[in-house]
Motif scaffolding. Structure first.
Motif, PDB file in Angstrom:
ATOM      1  N   THR A 185     -20.681   4.597  -3.641  1.00 23.73           N
ATOM      2  CA  THR A 185     -19.567   3.977  -3.079  1.00 23.73           C
ATOM      3  C   THR A 185     -18.134   4.989  -3.023  1.00 23.73           C
ATOM      4  O   THR A 185     -17.488   4.995  -2.605  1.00 23.73           O
ATOM      5  N   ILE A 186     -18.287   5.419  -4.678  1.00 21.94           N
ATOM      6  CA  ILE A 186     -17.600   6.482  -5.386  1.00 21.94           C
ATOM      7  C   ILE A 186     -17.043   7.994  -3.872  1.00 21.94           C
ATOM      8  O   ILE A 186     -16.187   7.335  -3.605  1.00 21.94           O
ATOM      9  N   GLU A 187     -18.478   8.374  -3.587  1.00 18.65           N
ATOM     10  CA  GLU A 187     -18.192   9.237  -2.583  1.00 18.65           C
ATOM     11  C   GLU A 187     -17.447   8.778  -1.450  1.00 18.65           C
ATOM     12  O   GLU A 187     -16.666   9.127  -1.295  1.00 18.65           O
ATOM     13  N   VAL A 188     -17.635   6.897  -0.845  1.00 16.60           N
ATOM     14  CA  VAL A 188     -16.989   7.045   0.258  1.00 16.60           C
ATOM     15  C   VAL A 188     -15.858   6.959  -0.374  1.00 16.60           C
ATOM     16  O   VAL A 188     -15.258   6.840   0.984  1.00 16.60           O
ATOM     17  N   VAL A 189     -15.538   6.497  -1.496  1.00 13.70           N
ATOM     18  CA  VAL A 189     -14.106   6.728  -1.143  1.00 13.70           C
ATOM     19  C   VAL A 189     -13.345   7.655  -1.553  1.00 13.70           C
ATOM     20  O   VAL A 189     -12.145   7.417  -0.847  1.00 13.70           O
TER      21      VAL A 189
ATOM     22  N   PHE B 265       1.080  -1.340   0.177  1.00 13.73           N
ATOM     23  CA  PHE B 265      -0.421   0.129   0.074  1.00 13.73           C
ATOM     24  C   PHE B 265       0.717   1.565  -0.256  1.00 13.73           C
ATOM     25  O   PHE B 265       0.368   2.298   0.744  1.00 13.73           O
ATOM     26  N   TYR B 266       1.803   1.068  -0.671  1.00 15.22           N
ATOM     27  CA  TYR B 266       2.755   2.474  -0.712  1.00 15.22           C
ATOM     28  C   TYR B 266       3.585   2.108  -2.772  1.00 15.22           C
ATOM     29  O   TYR B 266       3.704   1.220  -2.703  1.00 15.22           O
ATOM     30  N   PRO B 267       3.060   3.819  -2.804  1.00 11.69           N
ATOM     31  CA  PRO B 267       3.221   4.779  -2.373  1.00 11.69           C
ATOM     32  C   PRO B 267       1.126   4.859  -3.202  1.00 11.69           C
ATOM     33  O   PRO B 267       1.440   5.819  -1.748  1.00 11.69           O
ATOM     34  N   GLU B 268       0.539   4.377  -3.656  1.00 13.36           N
ATOM     35  CA  GLU B 268      -0.562   4.286  -3.836  1.00 13.36           C
ATOM     36  C   GLU B 268      -1.595   3.722  -2.047  1.00 13.36           C
ATOM     37  O   GLU B 268      -0.187   2.262  -2.054  1.00 13.36           O
ATOM     38  N   SER B 269      -2.302   3.916  -1.062  1.00 12.20           N
ATOM     39  CA  SER B 269      -2.498   4.120  -0.187  1.00 12.20           C
ATOM     40  C   SER B 269      -3.593   3.274  -0.415  1.00 12.20           C
ATOM     41  O   SER B 269      -4.249   2.152   0.700  1.00 12.20           O
ATOM     42  N   PHE B 270      -4.573   3.622  -1.325  1.00  5.66           N
ATOM     43  CA  PHE B 270      -5.560   2.667  -1.486  1.00  5.66           C
ATOM     44  C   PHE B 270      -6.208   2.059  -2.885  1.00  5.66           C
ATOM     45  O   PHE B 270      -5.668   2.121  -3.564  1.00  5.66           O
ATOM     46  N   MET B 271      -6.725   0.392  -2.320  1.00  3.94           N
ATOM     47  CA  MET B 271      -7.184  -0.327  -3.529  1.00  3.94           C
ATOM     48  C   MET B 271      -8.655  -0.641  -3.799  1.00  3.94           C
ATOM     49  O   MET B 271      -9.455  -1.076  -2.938  1.00  3.94           O
ATOM     50  N   ILE B 272      -8.348  -0.854  -5.313  1.00  2.26           N
ATOM     51  CA  ILE B 272     -10.272  -0.451  -5.707  1.00  2.26           C
ATOM     52  C   ILE B 272      -9.780  -1.857  -6.277  1.00  2.26           C
ATOM     53  O   ILE B 272      -8.736  -2.396  -6.857  1.00  2.26           O
TER      54      ILE B 272
ATOM     55  N   LEU C 111     -12.933   3.487 -11.801  1.00  2.00           N
ATOM     56  CA  LEU C 111     -12.346   4.814 -13.463  1.00  2.00           C
ATOM     57  C   LEU C 111     -12.062   5.943 -12.354  1.00  2.00           C
ATOM     58  O   LEU C 111     -11.473   6.850 -12.777  1.00  2.00           O
ATOM     59  N   THR C 112     -12.435   6.231 -11.151  1.00  2.00           N
ATOM     60  CA  THR C 112     -11.791   6.815 -10.124  1.00  2.00           C
ATOM     61  C   THR C 112     -10.331   6.946  -9.851  1.00  2.00           C
ATOM     62  O   THR C 112     -10.039   8.104  -9.646  1.00  2.00           O
TER      63      THR C 112
END
Length: 590
Positions: free
Chosen positions: A516-520, A412-419, A541-542
């Motif tokens: 869901t998109i807004e929660v992310v 979870f680095y450098p990106e910290s959140f996974m879809i 796509l977010t």
């Protein structure tokens, strides 16, 4: 498993030897009683003093055999317990059964991950880890699994667990002693109740009477033996009655002191043996040494103080025997003296008692985690960092069959959140649970199911599996909204590791997708690290808006020879294959 099998063989032989001695001593003890009675009968018949002497020797022999019998009984029970726990480990490793308590009483549906990650209940993390036998041990292990430890505590626990992992004989002896304590929540609560129940000290007049009256009784009794004056017997009877009146005035006080303390003397004695086991072992790690040093109080070991308390409770039990209580109290005010000693013990050591018992619980919890490390030599202790970096090599779920489980590399680095996307049954939920469970284990100092791990310990927040609350007239959808609110509120306080699985299932597809998109967007704005599983491609796509924070990963399914094939391997990108239509056609649904 070979080590456990060797121990089963060893302790089976040892148990048979002890059992043979135990039965032999039982027979000899019975024979000594018959011999004593036989000799007394011949003394009455012949009036030969020699028979009395031999009868006395036979009785002394009986008492000696009683001591041996008691020691053998303890060894027999302890050996049987060690034999059982090795048999349990073999059955567990063969995956025949999980013969350990599941801790369902500690389950908390409002907790941020306890229910979602199956921490308690049948086939739960707790049941697989649990090698405790006392109530405080179970409670301590449960509490540790429900909260994040500090980095310092995590590192200390890692070293303690690594040391205990190699001490299999000591761990099993400790576990066996705990098993034969037959400790329960009720007995533990009784002791804590007694310790917290503060009675006033006895009046000075009563303390003086407790010394003066028994002294007078013994004085007049001695005088009678020397002078044979019958008037002294009258004085003795008056003092005896006076002592009983004094006891009667204190009876309620004595009863209040030992209320709810049935058989507590036996539990305390077992606690003392467990504490003594800790006191006499040589430890190297800081955590274990610190716990051990807390068992010294006023230059005396805690086990000695606990044995004293056990003996006091055992003596106080005489109050419930009419004959013994009448004789002992009429002569010496025995139970009043025991009450004084109990109150003095409580005054001196009550502040330490609960701490000593908590240390037993700490060792049982650490032993459970050490047992996990011992049974899984391929598990590793994660490296700990403070840079919000989390990464695993060959990550899997620790409760899956090691012969068939599939590991995955993830970071979870450098990106910290996974879809995370993937068709049904492809492994998304299992992967999320693997992340959650290993973060929980890593956050208490345990080994994790990976070949390499580097984590920043964070609170774990999960929304994966909720249920309707009929008692609160609460729908699944509303329960989920409440959980998401709980997660958002927690993220206001500090960053956390967040796992979301197909959220907002209780609404229509457009509403679900947009929500869901807004929660992310909101969780990444609050610096959360973690993953969300979804079937909505538009959610993926977010990542175009937040390429430095979000990443797309997936599990794919293949159709081979008209069968679905899942390899459970994590891949970069968005899932392309779908299985629902194929599976329904294959099963004749559509």
């Amino acid at each position: 498993m070979e080590a456990y099998q060797n121990k089963v063989e060893h302790y089976t032989i040892l148990f048979n030897k002890i059992n043979k001695k135990y039965n032999s001593i039982s027979i000899l003890r019975l024979l000594s009683v018959f011999l004593c009675l036989f000799l007394l009968f011949y003394y009455i018949k012949t009036n030969e003093i020699l028979y009395v002497a031999f009868a006395f020797l036979s009785f002394v022999g009986f008492l000696f055999l009683m001591r041996i019998h008691s020691a053998l009984s303890f060894q027999r029970e302890l050996t049987k317990a060690i034999l059982k726990l090795n048999e349990n480990e073999i059955a567990y490793l063969k995956r025949e059964k999980i013969p350990f308590e599941n801790g369902i009483e500690f389950n908390d549906f409002s907790h941020s991950y306890a229910y979602d990650l199956d921490v308690f209940g049948d086939h739960s993390l707790f049941q697989n880890l649990n090698r405790t036998a006392t109530y405080i041990g179970k409670k301590t292990l449960a509490n540790q699994l429900l909260k994040l430890s500090s980095n310092e505590t995590i590192l200390e626990n890692q070293k303690a667990i690594d040391e205990l992992k190699t001490k299999i004989d000591w761990r099993q002896d400790f576990m066996a002693l705990a098993m034969i304590s037959y400790d329960t929540k009720e007995s533990y609560s009784s002791l804590i109740y007694w310790n917290s129940f503060k009675n006033n000290i006895l009046p000075k007049v009563l303390i003086a009477i407790s010394v003066i009256f028994p002294t007078l009784f013994l004085g007049f009794l001695a005088a009678y033996f020397f002078t044979s004056k019958t008037i002294l017997l009258s004085y003795l009877s008056y003092i005896f009655i006076a002592n009983m009146i004094v006891l009667g005035s204190c009876f309620k006080r004595i009863q209040s002191e030992i209320a709810k303390a049935d058989n507590v003397d036996k539990i305390i004695k077992q606690y003392s043996l467990l504490v003594q086991k800790i006191e006499t072992e040589s430890f190297q790690s800081k955590r274990l040494i610190d716990l051990q040093q807390q068992l010294i109080f006023r230059n005396t070991t805690a086990s000695k103080h606990l044995k004293d308390l056990s003996e006091l409770f055992s003596r106080m039990d005489t109050i419930n025997n009419f004959v013994t209580a009448t004789v002992f109290n009429g002569m010496f005010l025995f139970n009043l003296h025991v009450l004084k000693a109990l109150l003095k013990w409580k005054q001196n050591y009550s502040a330490e008692l609960e701490k000593w018992i908590d240390i037993i619980g700490e060792f049982e919890a650490l032993n459970s985690l050490a047992n996990l490390a011992y049974n899984n030599p391929d598990f590793v202790f994660p490296e700990i960092n403070s840079e919000y970096k989390i990464g695993f090599s060959n990550l899997s779920h620790p409760l899956l069959n090691p012969a068939t489980r599939v590991g995955n590399d993830t970071h979870f680095y450098p990106e910290s959140f996974m879809i995370l996307t993937g068709s049904n049954m492809s492994g998304k939920s299992t992967f999320l649970r693997s992340l959650g469970i290993n973060m929980v284990l890593g956050g208490i100092g345990s080994v994790v199911c990976a070949s390499k791990a580097n984590i920043h310990p964070l609170p774990v927040l999960v929304s994966m599996r909720l249920s309707d609350s009929l008692a609160d007239s609460e729908s699944y959808f509303f329960a989920e909204i409440k959980r998401l609110k709980q997660i958002m509120d927690a993220l206001e306080e500090r960053p956390a590791f967040v796992l979301l699985d197909e959220i907002l299932r209780g609404t229509n597809s457009d509403d679900k997708r947009n929500g869901t998109i807004e929660v992310v967007k909101k969780v990444i704005a609050k610096n959360a690290i973690g993953a969300i599983a979804t079937h909505d491609i538009e959610v993926c796509l977010t990542t175009n808006e937040y390429p430095d924070v979000l990443t797309n990963q997936c599990f794919e399914v293949e159709i081979k020879n008209n069968e679905l094939h899942f390899d459970y391997k994590l891949r970069n990108g968005i899932c392309k294959n779908k299985s629902a239509t194929f599976l329904m056609q294959k099963m004749g649904v559509i």
